[in-house]
Design an enzyme around this catalytic site. Structure first.
Site, short mmCIF file in Angstrom:
data_model
loop_
_atom_site.label_atom_id
_atom_site.label_comp_id
_atom_site.label_asym_id
_atom_site.label_seq_id
_atom_site.Cartn_x
_atom_site.Cartn_y
_atom_site.Cartn_z
N ASN A 67 90.77 42.05 1.61
CA ASN A 67 91.58 41.69 2.89
C ASN A 67 92.56 42.71 3.39
OD1 ASN A 67 93.41 42.15 0.84
ND2 ASN A 67 94.30 40.16 0.74
N ASP A 92 78.89 39.91 3.17
CA ASP A 92 78.42 38.62 2.69
C ASP A 92 79.01 37.44 3.70
OD1 ASP A 92 81.09 39.27 1.56
OD2 ASP A 92 80.86 37.04 0.97
#
Length: 250
Positions: A67, A92
């Site tokens: 993040n 992903d």
């Protein structure tokens, strides 16, 4: 210069996670090209500089957690005075089945925290290579799923996917995203190149109990048959054997 970024979380605890497929992809690009220097710490990440085709490329794996990935990407593009469309981010994608991929430029983050952070630092006009990992089926299971390890059986699709990405990474570096996508599609689904164009009569379903239009059964058979033998040996197999803990693999 181009910047190719693989997303993941740092540390041995996470290295086998589905969320780390971006790290695996840039590691394989690095392994296959002899022009890249050893990894070193820079820009709040691990970097390696080299050539893909005639293009100078910086590979980057952020050392922050997912993040905060944008911090490393932002530092790198400011230092080299790059534009967002010089950046390719590999990550992903829950909404794609395993072994599937998509190339796109710009757009939203789709709830992916790595993309959310990168967009906050450099805007959204960067290129993305989305690698499918599949979806667990329920939203409440997503966190444990993406932070879970790849299964041993995943080697069957993961190894060829990473190999082909590295094999054709020079097209990514050259900005030839359509050609890159075509190369991967044909390599990973070789039967697709052999399928004849469907005629207007072939788009209609055959009556029950009767054969379909000429060639239709052949198309179905081609779709159901995989002819490519997956590699069982070599450096790529050894890398994934180590990551996925497959001690019995050859």
């Amino acid at each position: 210069m181009r910047l190719i970024v693989g997303l993941g979380n740092p540390g041995a605890k996470y290295e086998r996670n589905r969320h780390n497929i971006g790290f695996l992809a840039v590691d394989e690009i690095h392994r296959q090209s002899s022009s890249f220097a050893p990894w070193r710490a820079r820009f709040q990440g691990q970097v390696s500089e080299g050539l893909l085709g005639s293009e100078k490329v910086l590979l980057l794996k952020p050392s922050t957690f997912m993040n905060e990935s944008g911090r490393a990407v932002g530092e790198a593009i400011r230092f080299y005075k790059l534009q967002p469309d010089d950046v390719v981010v590999i990550y992903d994608e829950l909404d794609l089945p395993p072994a599937k991929f998509r190339m796109k430029k710009g757009g939203g983050h789709g709830g992916h925290n790595g993309l959310r952070s990168i967009t906050a630092h450099i805007g959204e006009n960067y290129r993305r290579l989305r690698l499918g990992i599949g979806h667990p089926g329920e939203k409440r299971l997503v966190s444990n799923y993406v932070l879970g390890d790849f299964a041993k059986a995943d080697r069957e699709w993961l190894e060829p996917l990473l190999d082909e990405i590295a094999r054709h990474a020079d097209l990514l570096a050259a900005g030839k995203d359509s050609q890159f996508s075509n190369k991967l599609t044909l390599a990973l689904d070789p039967e697709k190149a052999k399928r004849p164009a469907r005629t207007s009569t072939e788009t209609k379903s055959a009556p029950s109990g009767k054969p379909g239009p000429k060639g239709q059964s052949h198309i179905r058979q081609a779709r159901q048959t995989k002819t490519a033998e997956l590699p069982k040996k070599g450096p790529m197999a050894e890398m994934l054997k180590k990551l996925l803990g497959n001690k019995d693999a050859t």
